[in-house]
Structures are given as structure tokens and as C-alpha cells.
Design a protein around this motif. Structure first.
Motif, PDB file in Angstrom:
ATOM      1  N   ARG A  81       0.853  -1.192   0.000  1.00 10.36           N
ATOM      2  CA  ARG A  81       0.000   0.000   0.000  1.00 10.36           C
ATOM      3  C   ARG A  81       0.889   1.243   0.000  1.00 10.36           C
ATOM      4  O   ARG A  81       1.670   1.452   0.923  1.00 10.36           O
ATOM      5  CB  ARG A  81      -0.916  -0.019   1.219  1.00 10.36           C
ATOM      6  CG  ARG A  81      -1.930  -1.160   1.193  1.00 10.36           C
ATOM      7  CD  ARG A  81      -2.457  -1.482   2.576  1.00 10.36           C
ATOM      8  NE  ARG A  81      -1.388  -1.977   3.449  1.00 10.36           N
ATOM      9  CZ  ARG A  81      -1.596  -2.473   4.675  1.00 10.36           C
ATOM     10  NH1 ARG A  81      -2.809  -2.536   5.156  1.00 10.36           N
ATOM     11  NH2 ARG A  81      -0.580  -2.892   5.407  1.00 10.36           N
ATOM     12  N   THR A  82       0.749   2.055  -1.048  1.00  5.33           N
ATOM     13  CA  THR A  82       1.631   3.199  -1.270  1.00  5.33           C
ATOM     14  C   THR A  82       0.845   4.495  -1.268  1.00  5.33           C
ATOM     15  O   THR A  82      -0.227   4.580  -1.851  1.00  5.33           O
ATOM     16  CB  THR A  82       2.370   3.054  -2.610  1.00  5.33           C
ATOM     17  OG1 THR A  82       3.028   1.787  -2.656  1.00  5.33           O
ATOM     18  CG2 THR A  82       3.393   4.153  -2.790  1.00  5.33           C
ATOM     19  N   VAL A  83       1.396   5.515  -0.623  1.00  2.00           N
ATOM     20  CA  VAL A  83       0.783   6.838  -0.563  1.00  2.00           C
ATOM     21  C   VAL A  83       1.839   7.875  -0.909  1.00  2.00           C
ATOM     22  O   VAL A  83       3.000   7.745  -0.514  1.00  2.00           O
ATOM     23  CB  VAL A  83       0.191   7.119   0.835  1.00  2.00           C
ATOM     24  CG1 VAL A  83      -0.136   8.597   1.011  1.00  2.00           C
ATOM     25  CG2 VAL A  83      -1.060   6.286   1.064  1.00  2.00           C
ATOM     26  N   SER A  84       1.439   8.907  -1.646  1.00  3.21           N
ATOM     27  CA  SER A  84       2.333  10.009  -2.007  1.00  3.21           C
ATOM     28  C   SER A  84       1.830  11.295  -1.357  1.00  3.21           C
ATOM     29  O   SER A  84       0.655  11.635  -1.484  1.00  3.21           O
ATOM     30  CB  SER A  84       2.384  10.162  -3.532  1.00  3.21           C
ATOM     31  OG  SER A  84       3.266  11.195  -3.895  1.00  3.21           O
ATOM     32  N   ILE A  85       2.718  11.989  -0.648  1.00  3.28           N
ATOM     33  CA  ILE A  85       2.381  13.234   0.038  1.00  3.28           C
ATOM     34  C   ILE A  85       3.336  14.321  -0.458  1.00  3.28           C
ATOM     35  O   ILE A  85       4.528  14.284  -0.154  1.00  3.28           O
ATOM     36  CB  ILE A  85       2.512  13.081   1.568  1.00  3.28           C
ATOM     37  CG1 ILE A  85       1.558  12.018   2.084  1.00  3.28           C
ATOM     38  CG2 ILE A  85       2.270  14.418   2.260  1.00  3.28           C
ATOM     39  CD1 ILE A  85       0.088  12.339   1.886  1.00  3.28           C
ATOM     40  N   VAL A  86       2.805  15.273  -1.232  1.00  4.19           N
ATOM     41  CA  VAL A  86       3.657  16.315  -1.817  1.00  4.19           C
ATOM     42  C   VAL A  86       2.964  17.666  -1.715  1.00  4.19           C
ATOM     43  O   VAL A  86       1.751  17.748  -1.476  1.00  4.19           O
ATOM     44  CB  VAL A  86       3.975  16.015  -3.304  1.00  4.19           C
ATOM     45  CG1 VAL A  86       4.736  14.715  -3.454  1.00  4.19           C
ATOM     46  CG2 VAL A  86       2.685  15.973  -4.134  1.00  4.19           C
ATOM     47  N   GLY A  87       3.736  18.716  -1.914  1.00  5.07           N
ATOM     48  CA  GLY A  87       3.166  20.054  -1.951  1.00  5.07           C
ATOM     49  C   GLY A  87       2.246  20.204  -3.156  1.00  5.07           C
ATOM     50  O   GLY A  87       2.453  19.578  -4.186  1.00  5.07           O
ATOM     51  N   GLY A  88       1.209  21.014  -2.997  1.00  2.00           N
ATOM     52  CA  GLY A  88       0.261  21.220  -4.097  1.00  2.00           C
ATOM     53  C   GLY A  88      -0.981  20.361  -3.979  1.00  2.00           C
ATOM     54  O   GLY A  88      -1.987  20.634  -4.644  1.00  2.00           O
ATOM     55  N   MET A  89      -0.931  19.312  -3.155  1.00  2.00           N
ATOM     56  CA  MET A  89      -2.099  18.467  -2.929  1.00  2.00           C
ATOM     57  C   MET A  89      -2.931  19.052  -1.800  1.00  2.00           C
ATOM     58  O   MET A  89      -2.391  19.573  -0.828  1.00  2.00           O
ATOM     59  CB  MET A  89      -1.686  17.037  -2.545  1.00  2.00           C
ATOM     60  CG  MET A  89      -1.131  16.203  -3.679  1.00  2.00           C
ATOM     61  SD  MET A  89      -0.620  14.556  -3.076  1.00  2.00           S
ATOM     62  CE  MET A  89      -2.187  13.866  -2.529  1.00  2.00           C
ATOM     63  N   PRO A  90      -4.265  18.962  -1.877  1.00  2.00           N
ATOM     64  CA  PRO A  90      -5.114  19.483  -0.796  1.00  2.00           C
ATOM     65  C   PRO A  90      -4.860  18.734   0.515  1.00  2.00           C
ATOM     66  O   PRO A  90      -4.713  17.515   0.525  1.00  2.00           O
ATOM     67  CB  PRO A  90      -6.541  19.215  -1.312  1.00  2.00           C
ATOM     68  CG  PRO A  90      -6.403  19.008  -2.784  1.00  2.00           C
ATOM     69  CD  PRO A  90      -5.048  18.425  -2.999  1.00  2.00           C
ATOM     70  N   TYR A  91      -4.833  19.464   1.610  1.00  2.00           N
ATOM     71  CA  TYR A  91      -4.593  18.843   2.916  1.00  2.00           C
ATOM     72  C   TYR A  91      -5.668  17.824   3.308  1.00  2.00           C
ATOM     73  O   TYR A  91      -5.337  16.766   3.853  1.00  2.00           O
ATOM     74  CB  TYR A  91      -4.458  19.914   4.001  1.00  2.00           C
ATOM     75  CG  TYR A  91      -3.057  20.458   4.124  1.00  2.00           C
ATOM     76  CD1 TYR A  91      -2.107  19.807   4.893  1.00  2.00           C
ATOM     77  CD2 TYR A  91      -2.687  21.624   3.465  1.00  2.00           C
ATOM     78  CE1 TYR A  91      -0.810  20.309   5.009  1.00  2.00           C
ATOM     79  CE2 TYR A  91      -1.391  22.127   3.574  1.00  2.00           C
ATOM     80  CZ  TYR A  91      -0.466  21.466   4.345  1.00  2.00           C
ATOM     81  OH  TYR A  91       0.815  21.961   4.447  1.00  2.00           O
ATOM     82  N   PRO A  92      -6.965  18.112   3.078  1.00  2.00           N
ATOM     83  CA  PRO A  92      -7.978  17.114   3.458  1.00  2.00           C
ATOM     84  C   PRO A  92      -7.749  15.751   2.791  1.00  2.00           C
ATOM     85  O   PRO A  92      -7.919  14.710   3.425  1.00  2.00           O
ATOM     86  CB  PRO A  92      -9.291  17.759   2.989  1.00  2.00           C
ATOM     87  CG  PRO A  92      -9.025  19.217   3.037  1.00  2.00           C
ATOM     88  CD  PRO A  92      -7.601  19.361   2.608  1.00  2.00           C
ATOM     89  N   LEU A  93      -7.344  15.767   1.517  1.00  2.00           N
ATOM     90  CA  LEU A  93      -7.059  14.512   0.813  1.00  2.00           C
ATOM     91  C   LEU A  93      -5.869  13.811   1.433  1.00  2.00           C
ATOM     92  O   LEU A  93      -5.882  12.590   1.658  1.00  2.00           O
ATOM     93  CB  LEU A  93      -6.809  14.784  -0.668  1.00  2.00           C
ATOM     94  CG  LEU A  93      -6.321  13.584  -1.508  1.00  2.00           C
ATOM     95  CD1 LEU A  93      -7.336  12.442  -1.459  1.00  2.00           C
ATOM     96  CD2 LEU A  93      -6.050  14.004  -2.950  1.00  2.00           C
TER      97      LEU A  93
END
Length: 299
Positions: A103-115
Motif C-alpha cells: 500500500r503506497t501513498v504520495s504526500i507532496v506540496g500542491g495536494m489538498p490537505y484534506p485529501l
């Protein structure tokens, strides 16, 4: 050497075979045994050498064995300098880890915080992140790193150039000292060597290409111009040369990128701009058009 000789889990070998790969690249054949043996690693590898699989395959191999802690947090953390590289690493994790159901998740700038908050609230195995956004979530207490076993710094030299070093150091201070750390960079000298000394433990070192080899097929030229009119005429002359297929033009500002792209498009060139003020969706669409050949000039 074959992938079968690298002692990877059968589910990973199945995914590699399905992807059409039969023989590991130089960085893969050298790095994978070192990583699976549990050593920290410093590796110098250029883009296009297969370095993403060089750390992702042994990382997935680690995931093939269940962790004793029942936590939602990641076991693998990959730090990258850009959103585009995060997408590339994420895709590799999903491609090679499909049969072990990583299970992989990507967290980067530009993505909405709620998501992002929603993604981080779910169980995950691999977290791919840019340093600034990850540190933000860590300081808000939204990430459980108690299970973390491996930290990967991908394109560490670019992270250094982009000013992410303080964030990387703060992240490492909050991670378990028992983790395994892998550092991939185009160069391993100067500040990169200093960073490595701080965050790696008795690392093995692998270098598969030198800077000289990297630039062997690049010709550099410098043109002096009299004024803006002269510069624009010279640019047009270069763009219409029959041997030119695709071109990347760098400008001093985002606004200049938009203006120049509009002017070149009006002149008949298949042109698009790319910069940080664009949404991630627009950036992705532009890069896809570039790869497909629909964009000839990227500003």
C-alpha cells in the motif's frame, strides 16, 4: 546476472517478469544485494540507470515479511525533491509491489490537505514524500513512524540544491536510529558526503557512472546577443533547424515562461509552459504531451 539470482521474493519476481524486464542494470545488480543484506548505502547513479528499482525492489522485499507491530504507519519512507519524481517512484512501487499488495501513498506540496489527511489515516506500507510537506504533517502529529524500517533519499543532490537540507535533517532526527538508510545522488562529494556522514551508519558505497560520463553526449554553446530582438531572432533560428526535434527553454521568471510560450505558439511552434504556479494536473498533462511528442517546445 538475472533477477532470480538476487534472492527477491517470488511475488516481486513475478511483477518484474510481467513488466518485461529480464536482466538487472549495473546499479540494480550492485545495490540490491547490499540493501537486502541490511547495509546502509550511498550510491551514485544517473537518471536512466534504473536506480528507482535499485531501491524499490529490496524495499518491497522487506515488505514481503510481515512486521511485528500492528500500526497504520509506513515501513518504507522515500524522500524526493519534486512532485514529478514522487509520481515516478509511486508508480514503480505499485508496479513491482502489485502481487505483495504493498500500500503506497504520495504526500507532496500542491495536494489538498484534506485529501492527504485521509490518505495518511489509512494503513500504508510505503510513503513517498517531499521533505517540506512531510515535515508539516509530522509536526501536526498525522504520521505514525513507529514501524519505519527504511529511509530512502532519492536524488539527494537535487534536494540539497533546492534548499531541503534543513528539513531532511529535522525529519531524520525524529526517525528511529535502527532504520536502514539509502542515499542516491548524482554525486557523492562535498555537502552530500557531509550529509551522508550524519545520517548513514557505516554505509557501503556504489558508483556506476561519473560526472564525465554523464555529460559525454552533451554539446554546450554560448551565444552573445546585442538585444532582445537579436535574441528572439536567434531563438527562432535554433528552433526551425531541421535537426531539432524537441527543445526545453529555461526562463528567469514564471511570467516570462508564459509570455514566451504564448509568443512561440503564435509563431507556429507546438509550445507549452511549465512552472510552479500551474496546478499539478496541468503540469502532469503538459509532461504527458511532451513525452508523446505533442509538445515540441517546453518553456
Amino acid at each position: 546476472m538475472s533477477f532470480e539470482s538476487l534472492n527477491l521474493d517470488s511475488a516481486i519476481l513475478r511483477a518484474i517478469e510481467e513488466s518485461g524486464y529480464t536482466t538487472p542494470t549495473a546499479i540494480q545488480s550492485q545495490a540490491i544485494p547490499v540493501v537486502t543484506a541490511g547495509h546502509d548505502l550511498m550510491a551514485s547513479a544517473q537518471t536512466g540507470t534504473g536506480k528507482t528499482a535499485a531501491f524499490m525492489l529490496p524495499a518491497l522485499n522487506l515488505l514481503a515479511t510481515p512486521h511485528e507491530l500492528k500500526s497504520r504507519g509506513p515501513r518504507i519512507l522515500v524522500l524526493v525533491p519534486t512532485r514529478e519524481l514522487a509520481t515516478q517512484v509511486n508508480e514503480a512501487a505499485r508496479k513491482y509491489g502489485k502481487f505483495i499488495r504493498a500500500r503506497t501513498v504520495s504526500i507532496v506540496g500542491g495536494m489538498p490537505y484534506p485529501l492527504q489527511n485521509k490518505l495518511l489515516s489509512q494503513p500504508l506500507d510505503i510513503l513517498v514524500a517531499t521533505p517540506g510537506r512531510l515535515l508539516d504533517h509530522m509536526e501536526r502529529g498525522r504520521i505514525d513512524l513507529s514501524r519505519l524500517q527504511m529511509l530512502v533519499l532519492d536524488e539527494a543532490d537535487r534536494m540539497l540544491d533546492m534548499g531541503f537540507l534543513p528539513d531532511v535533517e529535522r525529519i531524520c532526527e525524529q526517525l528511529s536510529a535502527e532504520r536502514q538508510t539509502l542515499l542516491f545522488s548524482a554525486t557523492l562529494d562535498g555537502d552530500i558526503a557531509r550529509i551522508a556522514k550524519q545520517i548513514l551508519k557505516n554505509p557501503k558505497t556504489i558508483q556506476v557512472a561519473t560526472q564525465k560520463e554523464k555529460h559525454a553526449n552533451i554539446e554546450q554553446r554560448l551565444h552573445y546577443v546585442d538585444d532582445m530582438t537579436h535574441k528572439n531572432k536567434l531563438l527562432e533560428h535554433l528552433l526551425i533547424a531541421p535537426e531539432v526535434n524537441q527543445v526545453i527553454i529555461f526562463t528567469s521568471t514564471k511570467r516570462h515562461a508564459d509570455v514566451l510560450a504564448e509568443d512561440l505558439y503564435a509563431a507556429g511552434h507546438k509550445t507549452a509552459a511549465l512552472h510552479g504556479d500551474m496546478t499539478q494536473g496541468a503540469r502532469n498533462r503538459t509532461l504527458t504531451k511532451l513525452r508523446q511528442g505533442d509538445v515540441k517546445v517546453l518553456v
